[in-house]
Design an enzyme around this catalytic site. Structure first.
Site, PDB file in Angstrom:
ATOM      1  N   ARG A  81      71.052  56.541 -21.140  1.00 27.08           N
ATOM      2  CA  ARG A  81      71.098  57.040 -19.637  1.00 27.08           C
ATOM      3  C   ARG A  81      72.286  56.262 -19.029  1.00 27.08           C
ATOM      4  O   ARG A  81      73.203  56.825 -18.040  1.00 27.08           O
ATOM      5  CB  ARG A  81      70.021  56.809 -18.856  1.00 27.08           C
ATOM      6  N   ASN A 113      66.591  56.886  -6.434  1.00 25.37           N
ATOM      7  CA  ASN A 113      67.335  57.042  -7.883  1.00 25.37           C
ATOM      8  C   ASN A 113      67.785  55.590  -8.222  1.00 25.37           C
ATOM      9  O   ASN A 113      68.361  54.996  -7.204  1.00 25.37           O
ATOM     10  CB  ASN A 113      68.558  58.004  -7.393  1.00 25.37           C
ATOM     11  N   ASP A 115      70.687  55.862 -10.204  1.00 23.27           N
ATOM     12  CA  ASP A 115      72.091  55.886 -10.636  1.00 23.27           C
ATOM     13  C   ASP A 115      73.189  55.684  -9.660  1.00 23.27           C
ATOM     14  O   ASP A 115      74.371  55.828 -10.339  1.00 23.27           O
ATOM     15  CB  ASP A 115      71.963  57.555 -11.077  1.00 23.27           C
ATOM     16  N   HIS A 130      64.101  51.676  -6.388  1.00 26.10           N
ATOM     17  CA  HIS A 130      63.749  51.560  -8.042  1.00 26.10           C
ATOM     18  C   HIS A 130      64.856  50.872  -8.556  1.00 26.10           C
ATOM     19  O   HIS A 130      64.656  51.068  -9.891  1.00 26.10           O
ATOM     20  CB  HIS A 130      63.224  52.740  -8.357  1.00 26.10           C
ATOM     21  N   CYS A 138      68.467  38.729 -17.420  1.00 24.15           N
ATOM     22  CA  CYS A 138      67.572  38.096 -18.688  1.00 24.15           C
ATOM     23  C   CYS A 138      66.011  38.069 -18.022  1.00 24.15           C
ATOM     24  O   CYS A 138      65.995  37.372 -16.831  1.00 24.15           O
ATOM     25  CB  CYS A 138      68.133  37.025 -18.765  1.00 24.15           C
ATOM     26  N   CYS A 141      65.503  33.747 -18.030  1.00 22.84           N
ATOM     27  CA  CYS A 141      66.589  32.905 -16.917  1.00 22.84           C
ATOM     28  C   CYS A 141      66.926  33.717 -15.667  1.00 22.84           C
ATOM     29  O   CYS A 141      67.512  32.926 -14.880  1.00 22.84           O
ATOM     30  CB  CYS A 141      67.560  32.036 -17.714  1.00 22.84           C
ATOM     31  N   GLY A 199      64.539  66.454  -2.976  1.00 25.59           N
ATOM     32  CA  GLY A 199      64.398  66.396  -4.431  1.00 25.59           C
ATOM     33  C   GLY A 199      63.307  65.420  -5.126  1.00 25.59           C
ATOM     34  O   GLY A 199      64.014  64.704  -6.069  1.00 25.59           O
ATOM     35  N   THR A 200      62.724  65.023  -4.234  1.00 26.53           N
ATOM     36  CA  THR A 200      61.510  64.467  -4.852  1.00 26.53           C
ATOM     37  C   THR A 200      60.052  65.218  -5.186  1.00 26.53           C
ATOM     38  O   THR A 200      59.693  65.694  -4.232  1.00 26.53           O
ATOM     39  CB  THR A 200      61.404  63.043  -4.144  1.00 26.53           C
ATOM     40  N   SER A 201      59.469  64.623  -6.259  1.00 26.72           N
ATOM     41  CA  SER A 201      58.132  65.352  -6.163  1.00 26.72           C
ATOM     42  C   SER A 201      57.078  64.840  -5.550  1.00 26.72           C
ATOM     43  O   SER A 201      56.104  65.288  -5.308  1.00 26.72           O
ATOM     44  CB  SER A 201      57.752  65.352  -7.745  1.00 26.72           C
TER      45      SER A 201
HETATM   46  C1  BJW Z   1      65.419  69.613  -7.116  1.00 24.74           C
HETATM   47  C2  BJW Z   1      66.395  70.069  -7.806  1.00 24.74           C
HETATM   48  C3  BJW Z   1      67.773  70.435  -6.794  1.00 24.74           C
HETATM   49  C4  BJW Z   1      64.988  69.720  -9.036  1.00 24.74           C
HETATM   50  N1  BJW Z   1      67.737  70.107  -5.752  1.00 24.74           N
HETATM   51  N2  BJW Z   1      65.572  69.226  -5.766  1.00 24.74           N
HETATM   52  C5  BJW Z   1      47.292  55.024 -10.923  1.00 24.74           C
HETATM   53  C6  BJW Z   1      47.525  54.336 -12.045  1.00 24.74           C
HETATM   54  C7  BJW Z   1      48.454  53.580 -12.312  1.00 24.74           C
HETATM   55  C8  BJW Z   1      49.387  53.021 -11.232  1.00 24.74           C
HETATM   56  C9  BJW Z   1      49.403  53.958 -10.189  1.00 24.74           C
HETATM   57  C10 BJW Z   1      48.314  54.763  -9.875  1.00 24.74           C
HETATM   58  N3  BJW Z   1      48.091  55.119  -8.616  1.00 24.74           N
HETATM   59  C11 BJW Z   1      49.546  54.646  -8.200  1.00 24.74           C
HETATM   60  C12 BJW Z   1      49.980  53.841  -8.950  1.00 24.74           C
HETATM   61  C13 BJW Z   1      51.242  52.943  -8.744  1.00 24.74           C
HETATM   62  C14 BJW Z   1      52.228  53.729  -9.303  1.00 24.74           C
HETATM   63  C15 BJW Z   1      52.418  55.172  -8.989  1.00 24.74           C
HETATM   64  O1  BJW Z   1      52.671  55.777  -7.995  1.00 24.74           O
HETATM   65  N4  BJW Z   1      52.000  55.849 -10.198  1.00 24.74           N
HETATM   66  C16 BJW Z   1      51.849  57.303  -9.966  1.00 24.74           C
HETATM   67  C17 BJW Z   1      52.784  58.121 -10.586  1.00 24.74           C
HETATM   68  C18 BJW Z   1      50.367  57.656 -10.441  1.00 24.74           C
HETATM   69  N5  BJW Z   1      53.533  52.985  -8.989  1.00 24.74           N
HETATM   70  C19 BJW Z   1      53.893  51.937  -9.293  1.00 24.74           C
HETATM   71  O2  BJW Z   1      53.698  51.323 -10.187  1.00 24.74           O
HETATM   72  C20 BJW Z   1      55.192  51.193  -8.245  1.00 24.74           C
HETATM   73  N6  BJW Z   1      54.846  49.894  -8.065  1.00 24.74           N
HETATM   74  C21 BJW Z   1      53.505  49.640  -7.530  1.00 24.74           C
HETATM   75  O3  BJW Z   1      52.646  50.474  -7.062  1.00 24.74           O
HETATM   76  O4  BJW Z   1      53.537  48.093  -7.240  1.00 24.74           O
HETATM   77  C22 BJW Z   1      52.448  47.826  -6.836  1.00 24.74           C
HETATM   78  C23 BJW Z   1      51.444  47.170  -8.071  1.00 24.74           C
HETATM   79  C24 BJW Z   1      51.985  46.092  -8.606  1.00 24.74           C
HETATM   80  C25 BJW Z   1      51.233  45.600  -9.456  1.00 24.74           C
HETATM   81  C26 BJW Z   1      50.257  46.545 -10.211  1.00 24.74           C
HETATM   82  C27 BJW Z   1      49.696  47.452  -9.680  1.00 24.74           C
HETATM   83  C28 BJW Z   1      50.515  48.244  -8.402  1.00 24.74           C
HETATM   84  C29 BJW Z   1      56.454  51.319  -9.155  1.00 24.74           C
HETATM   85  C30 BJW Z   1      56.847  52.638  -9.390  1.00 24.74           C
HETATM   86  C31 BJW Z   1      58.268  52.586 -10.125  1.00 24.74           C
HETATM   87  C32 BJW Z   1      58.927  54.092 -10.753  1.00 24.74           C
HETATM   88  N7  BJW Z   1      59.539  53.743 -11.379  1.00 24.74           N
HETATM   89  C33 BJW Z   1      60.551  55.199 -11.954  1.00 24.74           C
HETATM   90  C34 BJW Z   1      61.395  54.720 -13.179  1.00 24.74           C
HETATM   91  C35 BJW Z   1      62.647  53.734 -12.601  1.00 24.74           C
HETATM   92  C36 BJW Z   1      63.451  53.287 -13.570  1.00 24.74           C
HETATM   93  C37 BJW Z   1      64.213  54.371 -14.621  1.00 24.74           C
HETATM   94  O5  BJW Z   1      64.516  55.390 -13.914  1.00 24.74           O
HETATM   95  O6  BJW Z   1      64.625  54.301 -15.612  1.00 24.74           O
HETATM   96  O7  BJW Z   1      61.132  55.674 -10.810  1.00 24.74           O
HETATM   97  S1  BJW Z   1      59.216  56.404 -12.363  1.00 24.74           S
HETATM   98  C38 BJW Z   1      60.387  57.712 -11.843  1.00 24.74           C
HETATM   99  O8  BJW Z   1      59.463  58.284 -10.839  1.00 24.74           O
HETATM  100  C39 BJW Z   1      61.571  56.943 -11.051  1.00 24.74           C
HETATM  101  C40 BJW Z   1      61.688  57.742  -9.725  1.00 24.74           C
HETATM  102  O9  BJW Z   1      62.493  56.940  -8.984  1.00 24.74           O
HETATM  103  C41 BJW Z   1      60.113  58.306  -9.513  1.00 24.74           C
HETATM  104  C42 BJW Z   1      60.142  59.330  -8.728  1.00 24.74           C
HETATM  105  O10 BJW Z   1      60.349  60.536  -9.133  1.00 24.74           O
HETATM  106  P1  BJW Z   1      61.201  61.591  -8.400  1.00 24.74           P
HETATM  107  O11 BJW Z   1      62.405  61.155  -7.776  1.00 24.74           O
HETATM  108  O12 BJW Z   1      60.417  62.024  -7.625  1.00 24.74           O
HETATM  109  O13 BJW Z   1      61.508  62.657  -9.653  1.00 24.74           O
HETATM  110  P2  BJW Z   1      60.661  63.789 -10.134  1.00 24.74           P
HETATM  111  O14 BJW Z   1      61.220  64.207 -11.599  1.00 24.74           O
HETATM  112  O15 BJW Z   1      59.356  63.488 -10.125  1.00 24.74           O
HETATM  113  O16 BJW Z   1      60.879  64.865  -9.107  1.00 24.74           O
HETATM  114  C43 BJW Z   1      62.030  65.620  -8.997  1.00 24.74           C
HETATM  115  C44 BJW Z   1      61.952  66.609  -7.919  1.00 24.74           C
HETATM  116  O17 BJW Z   1      63.165  67.283  -7.796  1.00 24.74           O
HETATM  117  C45 BJW Z   1      60.840  67.710  -8.154  1.00 24.74           C
HETATM  118  O18 BJW Z   1      60.280  68.012  -7.211  1.00 24.74           O
HETATM  119  C46 BJW Z   1      61.978  69.198  -8.412  1.00 24.74           C
HETATM  120  O19 BJW Z   1      61.507  70.334  -8.042  1.00 24.74           O
HETATM  121  C47 BJW Z   1      63.239  68.736  -7.522  1.00 24.74           C
HETATM  122  N8  BJW Z   1      64.413  69.329  -7.974  1.00 24.74           N
HETATM  123  N9  BJW Z   1      66.155  70.143  -8.995  1.00 24.74           N
HETATM  124  C48 BJW Z   1      66.520  69.638  -5.119  1.00 24.74           C
HETATM  125  N10 BJW Z   1      68.700  71.028  -7.531  1.00 24.74           N
HETATM  126 ZN    ZN Z   2      68.641  33.945 -19.743  1.00 26.22          ZN
END
Ligand code: BJW
Ligand code: ZN
Length: 270
Positions: A81, A113, A115, A130, A138, A141, A199-201
Site C-alpha cells: 500500500r 484516510n 494516504d 487514523h 518503533c 522505543c 465517501g465513507t461507509s
Molecule cells: C465512494 C466512491 C467514490 C466508493 N466517491 N464515495 C465491536 C467489536 C469490536 C470493536 C468495536 C465494536 N464496536 C465498535 C468497535 C470499535 C471499532 C469499530 O468501530 N468497529 C466497527 C467496524 C464494528 N473501532 C475501533 O477499534 C477504533 N478505536 C476505538 O474505538 O478506540 C477505543 C477502544 C480502545 C480500546 C479497546 C476498545 C475500544 C479504531 C478504529 C481504527 C480503524 N482503522 C482502519 C484501518 C486504518 C489503517 C489502515 O488503513 O491500514 O481505518 S479500518 C478502516 O475503516 C480504515 C478506515 O479509515 C475506516 C473507515 O472506512 P471508510 O473510510 O468508511 O471506508 P469504507 O471502505 O468502509 O467505505 C468507503 C465508502 O466510499 C463506501 O460507502 C462507498 O460507497 C464509498 N465510495 N467509491 C465517493 N468514487
Molecule cells: Zn526502537
C-alpha cells in the site's frame, strides 16, 4: 491534478437552493472524508464489492494482535500500500476541497484516510483520525522511521536504535485515536455550520459519531456517496454519486454564484 482532459466535461449536477443557501451563509464548513474520496485515485476502499476486506479479514491485518502474530504478513500488506499510494495522485475530490478551504472563513478536513492525499493536494487544515501511512515508529522505543528507511529493509523492518519491531503510524482496531486529532475534530464538528460527509461507509467508530455530533449542534448535514449508508437517513441532503464529479461541480457552482456561466473543469483548475 487528476488524469482528465481539461475542459472535457461540463457541470451537470443539480444542487438544491437550500444547500446553496446554507453554504452561502456558512462561516465554518467541515469535510469529513473516507476511503471513497481516494477511490478515484486508485486506492481501494475497505468495504464493498471491490473492498480490501472482501479478500482479507480486518482482524488479520489491522490490529495489534494480527501484527504480533504475523508481522511479515501485515508488513507485506503495508509495503504494497505504501508503494501504491506513493505512485498515485490526488483526484478531483481532493482538488475541490483545496478550493473550498479558500472559499470559507473557516474550513477543516477531518479524514479517516491515511494516504496523505489531502495534504499532497494542498489542503492545510487536515485532522487525521487514523494516522498517516507515510510515518512509522518503533513499538519498543518509539523512534520514528521514514518510509524510505522501512522499505529499504527486506521483510519486517527493525529499529536501528533498539532492534524493536517497527510499525506503520496508523490506528488499528482496538486502538485509541490520536488525542489531539480527535479533540480538534470534535471541536470542528461542534462548530460547523455545514458538515459534509464524503465517501465513507460510516461504520467505524468513534469517527462515525462526528456527523451526528455536528447535526445535533445545528450543522446542515450533507452526505456524498454512490451508495446509501447508515448516515443517509439523518442527512439533510444526500448527493448520490462519485465524489470527484459532485465535489468539483459543487465548487464550480459556489465559485460562479447562482447566475454564473456554466463552468468547465479547465476553468476550475485556473
Ligand atoms: C465512494 C466512491 C467514490 C466508493 N466517491 N464515495 C465491536 C467489536 C469490536 C470493536 C468495536 C465494536 N464496536 C465498535 C468497535 C470499535 C471499532 C469499530 O468501530 N468497529 C466497527 C467496524 C464494528 N473501532 C475501533 O477499534 C477504533 N478505536 C476505538 O474505538 O478506540 C477505543 C477502544 C480502545 C480500546 C479497546 C476498545 C475500544 C479504531 C478504529 C481504527 C480503524 N482503522 C482502519 C484501518 C486504518 C489503517 C489502515 O488503513 O491500514 O481505518 S479500518 C478502516 O475503516 C480504515 C478506515 O479509515 C475506516 C473507515 O472506512 P471508510 O473510510 O468508511 O471506508 P469504507 O471502505 O468502509 O467505505 C468507503 C465508502 O466510499 C463506501 O460507502 C462507498 O460507497 C464509498 N465510495 N467509491 C465517493 N468514487
Ligand atoms: Zn526502537
Amino acid at each position: 491534478m487528476g488524469a482528465f482532459a481539461p475542459g472535457a466535461w461540463t457541470l451537470t449536477a443539480e444542487f438544491s437552493d437550500r444547500l446553496l443557501a446554507r453554504l452561502a451563509d456558512a462561516k465554518f464548513v467541515v469535510a469529513f472524508t473516507g476511503a471513497g474520496v481516494s477511490a478515484e485515485s486508485g486506492v481501494p476502499t475497505f468495504r464493498g464489492a471491490e473492498g480490501i476486506w472482501k479478500k482479507s479479514k480486518p482482524e488479520e491485518l489491522a490490529s495489534m494482535n494480527a501484527f504480533m502474530k504475523n508481522p511479515a504478513l501485515v508488513w507485506e500488506w503495508y509495503a504494497h500500500r505504501k508503494k501504491l499510494i506513493a505512485s498515485i495522485q490526488p483526484n478531483r475530490s481532493h482538488t475541490a476541497l483545496v478550493r473550498m478551504e479558500q472559499m470559507f472563513q473557516q474550513f477543516a478536513i477531518i479524514t479517516q484516510n491515511i494516504d496523505n492525499l489531502h495534504r499532497r493536494a494542498g489542503s492545510r487544515t487536515v485532522y487525521e483520525l487514523h494516522g498517516n501511512i507515510e510515518r512509522n515508529y518503533c513499538i519498543t522505543c518509539g523512534r520514528p522511521q521514514t518510509n524510505e528507511e522501512v522499505l529499504r529493509q527486506p521483510g519486517v523492518p527493525r529499529c536501528p536504535a533498539c532492534g524493536g519491531l517497527v510499525r506503520p503510524d496508523v490506528v488499528w482496531f482496538g486502538e485509541f485515536l490520536p488525542e489531539d486529532q480527535w479533540d480538534a475534530s470534535v471541536r470542528a464538528a461542534e462548530s460547523a455550520d455545514v458538515f459534509i460527509s464524503i465517501g465513507t461507509s460510516g461504520v467505524v467508530y468513534p469517527a462515525a459519531s462526528l456527523p451526528v455530533m455536528a447535526k445535533l449542534r445545528g450543522a446542515f448535514l450533507v452526505e456524498v456517496n454512490p451508495e446509501p449508508t447508515p448516515l443517509t437517513e439523518r442527512a439533510d441532503e444526500f448527493l448520490q454519486g462519485a465524489s470527484g464529479g459532485i465535489m468539483s461541480a459543487l465548487v464550480a457552482r459556489l465559485s460562479a454564484g447562482k447566475s454564473g456561466p456554466p463552468l468547465t473543469e479547465q476553468s476550475l483548475q485556473s
